[in-house]
Motif scaffolding. Structure first.
Motif, PDB file in Angstrom:
ATOM      1  N   VAL A   1       6.865  15.389  11.727  1.00  0.00           N
ATOM      2  CA  VAL A   1       7.440  15.245  10.855  1.00  0.00           C
ATOM      3  C   VAL A   1       7.944  13.789  10.695  1.00  0.00           C
ATOM      4  N   LYS A   2       8.785  13.132  11.839  1.00  0.00           N
ATOM      5  CA  LYS A   2       9.138  11.925  11.733  1.00  0.00           C
ATOM      6  C   LYS A   2       7.988  10.882  11.379  1.00  0.00           C
ATOM      7  N   ALA A   3       6.816  11.233  11.949  1.00  0.00           N
ATOM      8  CA  ALA A   3       5.678  10.130  11.587  1.00  0.00           C
ATOM      9  C   ALA A   3       5.404  10.101  10.010  1.00  0.00           C
ATOM     10  N   LEU A   4       5.342  11.538   9.560  1.00  0.00           N
ATOM     11  CA  LEU A   4       4.898  11.597   8.226  1.00  0.00           C
ATOM     12  C   LEU A   4       5.735  11.390   7.101  1.00  0.00           C
ATOM     13  N   GLN A   5       7.101  11.440   7.294  1.00  0.00           N
ATOM     14  CA  GLN A   5       8.089  11.033   6.437  1.00  0.00           C
ATOM     15  C   GLN A   5       8.027   9.946   5.768  1.00  0.00           C
ATOM     16  N   PRO A   6       7.669   8.642   6.312  1.00  0.00           N
ATOM     17  CA  PRO A   6       7.547   7.417   5.632  1.00  0.00           C
ATOM     18  C   PRO A   6       6.401   7.484   4.749  1.00  0.00           C
ATOM     19  N   TRP A   7       5.509   8.314   4.950  1.00  0.00           N
ATOM     20  CA  TRP A   7       4.074   8.428   4.043  1.00  0.00           C
ATOM     21  C   TRP A   7       4.420   9.468   3.174  1.00  0.00           C
ATOM     22  N   SER A   8       5.393  10.081   2.982  1.00  0.00           N
ATOM     23  CA  SER A   8       5.563  11.024   2.008  1.00  0.00           C
ATOM     24  C   SER A   8       6.327  10.615   0.702  1.00  0.00           C
TER      25      SER A   8
ATOM     26  N   GLU B   1      11.411  -2.187   5.353  1.00  0.00           N
ATOM     27  CA  GLU B   1      10.889  -0.817   5.485  1.00  0.00           C
ATOM     28  C   GLU B   1      11.275   0.255   4.540  1.00  0.00           C
ATOM     29  N   VAL B   2      12.316  -0.005   3.805  1.00  0.00           N
ATOM     30  CA  VAL B   2      12.529   0.926   2.611  1.00  0.00           C
ATOM     31  C   VAL B   2      11.762   0.355   1.264  1.00  0.00           C
ATOM     32  N   ILE B   3      11.700  -0.913   1.072  1.00  0.00           N
ATOM     33  CA  ILE B   3      10.822  -1.186  -0.214  1.00  0.00           C
ATOM     34  C   ILE B   3       9.531  -1.425  -0.153  1.00  0.00           C
ATOM     35  N   GLY B   4       8.824  -1.279   1.212  1.00  0.00           N
ATOM     36  CA  GLY B   4       7.434  -1.765   1.179  1.00  0.00           C
ATOM     37  C   GLY B   4       6.589  -0.324   0.516  1.00  0.00           C
ATOM     38  N   ALA B   5       6.848   0.777   0.596  1.00  0.00           N
ATOM     39  CA  ALA B   5       6.098   1.783   0.211  1.00  0.00           C
ATOM     40  C   ALA B   5       6.155   1.892  -1.503  1.00  0.00           C
ATOM     41  N   TRP B   6       6.933   1.319  -2.114  1.00  0.00           N
ATOM     42  CA  TRP B   6       7.137   1.281  -3.435  1.00  0.00           C
ATOM     43  C   TRP B   6       6.170   0.637  -4.071  1.00  0.00           C
ATOM     44  N   SER B   7       5.206  -0.200  -3.588  1.00  0.00           N
ATOM     45  CA  SER B   7       4.117  -0.910  -3.955  1.00  0.00           C
ATOM     46  C   SER B   7       3.254   0.019  -4.475  1.00  0.00           C
ATOM     47  N   MET B   8       3.068   1.205  -3.686  1.00  0.00           N
ATOM     48  CA  MET B   8       2.270   2.436  -3.906  1.00  0.00           C
ATOM     49  C   MET B   8       2.381   3.001  -5.304  1.00  0.00           C
ATOM     50  N   VAL B   9       3.414   2.337  -6.265  1.00  0.00           N
ATOM     51  CA  VAL B   9       3.456   2.914  -7.464  1.00  0.00           C
ATOM     52  C   VAL B   9       2.160   2.533  -8.527  1.00  0.00           C
ATOM     53  N   ASP B  10       1.610   1.369  -8.102  1.00  0.00           N
ATOM     54  CA  ASP B  10       0.386   1.040  -9.197  1.00  0.00           C
ATOM     55  C   ASP B  10      -0.707   1.945  -8.702  1.00  0.00           C
TER      56      ASP B  10
ATOM     57  N   ALA C   1      -5.093  -0.977   0.423  1.00  0.00           N
ATOM     58  CA  ALA C   1      -5.098  -1.224   1.965  1.00  0.00           C
ATOM     59  C   ALA C   1      -4.115  -2.285   2.295  1.00  0.00           C
ATOM     60  N   ALA C   2      -3.695  -3.388   1.443  1.00  0.00           N
ATOM     61  CA  ALA C   2      -2.845  -4.511   1.718  1.00  0.00           C
ATOM     62  C   ALA C   2      -1.518  -3.612   1.633  1.00  0.00           C
ATOM     63  N   VAL C   3      -1.122  -2.743   0.809  1.00  0.00           N
ATOM     64  CA  VAL C   3       0.169  -2.051   1.212  1.00  0.00           C
ATOM     65  C   VAL C   3       0.300  -1.135   2.321  1.00  0.00           C
ATOM     66  N   ILE C   4      -0.850  -0.542   2.833  1.00  0.00           N
ATOM     67  CA  ILE C   4      -1.078   0.316   3.849  1.00  0.00           C
ATOM     68  C   ILE C   4      -0.603  -0.582   5.090  1.00  0.00           C
ATOM     69  N   ILE C   5      -1.345  -1.631   5.185  1.00  0.00           N
ATOM     70  CA  ILE C   5      -1.145  -2.483   6.216  1.00  0.00           C
ATOM     71  C   ILE C   5       0.202  -3.180   6.506  1.00  0.00           C
ATOM     72  N   THR C   6       1.023  -3.692   5.342  1.00  0.00           N
ATOM     73  CA  THR C   6       2.100  -4.178   5.269  1.00  0.00           C
ATOM     74  C   THR C   6       3.245  -2.883   5.824  1.00  0.00           C
ATOM     75  N   ILE C   7       3.069  -1.634   5.621  1.00  0.00           N
ATOM     76  CA  ILE C   7       3.852  -0.743   6.164  1.00  0.00           C
ATOM     77  C   ILE C   7       3.559  -0.501   7.764  1.00  0.00           C
ATOM     78  N   PHE C   8       2.419  -0.638   8.223  1.00  0.00           N
ATOM     79  CA  PHE C   8       2.096  -0.686   9.460  1.00  0.00           C
ATOM     80  C   PHE C   8       2.821  -1.980  10.093  1.00  0.00           C
ATOM     81  N   ALA C   9       2.494  -3.202   9.433  1.00  0.00           N
ATOM     82  CA  ALA C   9       3.577  -4.359   9.984  1.00  0.00           C
ATOM     83  C   ALA C   9       4.773  -4.094  10.307  1.00  0.00           C
ATOM     84  N   ALA C  10       5.369  -3.489   9.268  1.00  0.00           N
ATOM     85  CA  ALA C  10       7.078  -3.320   9.538  1.00  0.00           C
ATOM     86  C   ALA C  10       7.054  -2.121  10.485  1.00  0.00           C
ATOM     87  N   HIS C  11       6.515  -1.415  10.968  1.00  0.00           N
ATOM     88  CA  HIS C  11       6.659  -0.197  11.888  1.00  0.00           C
ATOM     89  C   HIS C  11       6.315  -0.875  13.240  1.00  0.00           C
ATOM     90  N   ASN C  12       5.290  -1.761  13.043  1.00  0.00           N
ATOM     91  CA  ASN C  12       5.105  -2.358  14.608  1.00  0.00           C
ATOM     92  C   ASN C  12       6.254  -3.629  15.192  1.00  0.00           C
TER      93      ASN C  12
END
Length: 415
Positions: free
Chosen positions: A140-147, A350-359, A389-400
């Motif tokens: 659940v914790k792993a999936l929450q940032p991707w929900s 961490e908070v704003i990164g996923a908002w790029s997925m809006v496009d 792909a760039a948005v996903i990679i930036t999210i992984f970068a923040a998590h690492n």
């Protein structure tokens, strides 16, 4: 650090500083005195409230996937869609990877989070321990940032505004269910307290020595799933309570972060050069890049919409990469400069990164709705794949990136 044996202790996940867990008033929250990170809240009947909200979210998710979502009427023709129509449209247009991403982040992952939490909360409400509790909570914790329900809803609002000039937009029951679910999921953040499921560590269960203020200085590790403190004896590779992998610090955190930053930069080049979408009206149209799409919105007088798209699709990705680069450089140089501010910067990325997925959500919705043959058609472009792909990679970068390294350097400098 001296404390009564009955006291409980917790390590901040962002700076690793130790704190005694003390009773606080109803509705209050305890913040880390070093970095300001939320340690815990005091919510009476947290399990009851959270369970009720997740049950409501589950019902709303079923409704959202069972009824019409949006309809578009133009020139005597109508196009209807359901919640997953955007993902299906991308699949049928030869962008299955993009369609799968939209489906997972807007439907599958939110549903799995809801089901997983119901699996944990029902037994907790009954006072029993569910099987595989640690595995489910970790998932659940792993999936929450991707929900990304909130980002998806924003994409829907933008799509409606863009389509108002083209045709009549009719919202369906499923759309209202998604709006209600967004409110429910937001409310859950304020009533769920993980310590009701995973109590903080008793001081009597560990050995504290000297004047070390961080878990590492006390030769302790904090489990990032259940917050249990464990001695760094080398005997535990997994948490004895929830079986999560343990690490005092993320291995090769800076090297991983740099690799992901460079990858994201390379992906953002074609993402901004290639077309992201093509709008065809009455047989005429030309491909739009991200920037040209923003310019067309400005020319059409849609300033608020243009600002949202510019912020989410251009400003945020590059800002996130700049901030992560700054953090990586300062950690490598062992800088003690403005540690709290740098931790706050990391928290914001961490908070704003996923908002790029809006496009990406917007493209899927428009491709599904605007498919009216010679009247109007919208097709996604190859740039959308690079951008996603760039948005996903930036999210992984923040998590690492391990924010505790910021404070390690400060402790070494001050020590």
């Amino acid at each position: 650090m001296a404390a009564p044996a009955e006291s409980r202790i917790i390590a901040c996940h962002e700076c690793d500083h130790l704190h005694l867990s003390k009773p606080i008033s109803e509705g209050s929250k305890a913040l880390c005195t070093k970095c300001g990170y939320l340690l815990y809240r005091q919510v009476n009947n947290s399990i009851d409230k959270t369970l009720a909200l997740y049950l409501a979210a589950f019902v709303l998710m079923i409704i959202a996937n069972s009824f019409p979502f949006l309809s578009l009427q133009i020139g005597g023709r109508a196009e209807h869609n359901i919640l997953i129509s955007g993902a299906l449209a991308l699949h049928y247009l030869g962008m299955s990877e993009l369609g799968l991403l939209v489906f997972m982040t807007s439907v599958l992952f939110p549903l799995l989070v809801i089901i997983g939490m119901l699996y944990l909360l029902f037994p907790a409400w009954l006072g029993i321990e569910p099987p595989a509790k640690g595995i489910v909570y970790r998932a659940v914790k792993a999936l929450q940032p991707w929900s990304l329900v909130s980002v998806f809803v924003l994409g829907v609002l933008i799509a409606i505004v863009k389509l108002l000039d083209l045709a009549e937009v009719i919202p369906g029951i499923a759309l209202f269910a998604m709006f209600a679910m967004l409110v429910i999921m937001t409310s859950i953040y304020f009533v769920f307290e993980p310590s009701t499921i995973w109590p903080h560590t008793r001081v009597s269960e560990i050995k504290l020595h000297g004047h070390g203020k961080t878990a590492a200085q006390q030769n302790l590790m904090s489990c990032h799933t259940c917050s249990l403190l464990i001695p760094m004896s080398g005997q535990h590779s997994n948490c004895p309570r929830c079986n999560s992998p343990l690490h005092s610090r993320i291995n090769n955190s800076i090297a991983r972060t740099w690799a992901l930053i460079f990858t994201a930069v390379l992906l953002l080049i074609p993402a901004n050069l290639y077309p992201i979408m093509t709008v065809i009206r009455f047989g005429q149209g030309e491909p739009d890049t991200i920037l040209s799409g923003v310019i067309h919105l400005v020319e059409g007088g849609m300033w608020p919409l243009a600002l949202i798209v510019f912020f989410a699709s251009i400003f945020v990705p590059f800002l996130k990469l700049i901030v992560l680069s700054l953090l990586a450089i300062t950690v490598q140089n062992r800088s003690s400069w403005r540690t709290r501010d740098r931790t706050l910067l990391y928290r914001v990325t961490e908070v704003i990164g996923a908002w790029s997925m809006v496009d990406i959500f917007l493209i899927g919705l428009l491709a599904a709705l605007v498919n009216l043959g010679a009247l109007a058609t919208i097709r996604p472009g190859i740039g959308a794949i690079f951008f996603a792909a760039a948005v996903i990679i930036t999210i992984f970068a923040a998590h690492n990136f391990d924010s505790r390294l910021i404070w390690d350097n400060a402790e070494e400098t001050n020590g």
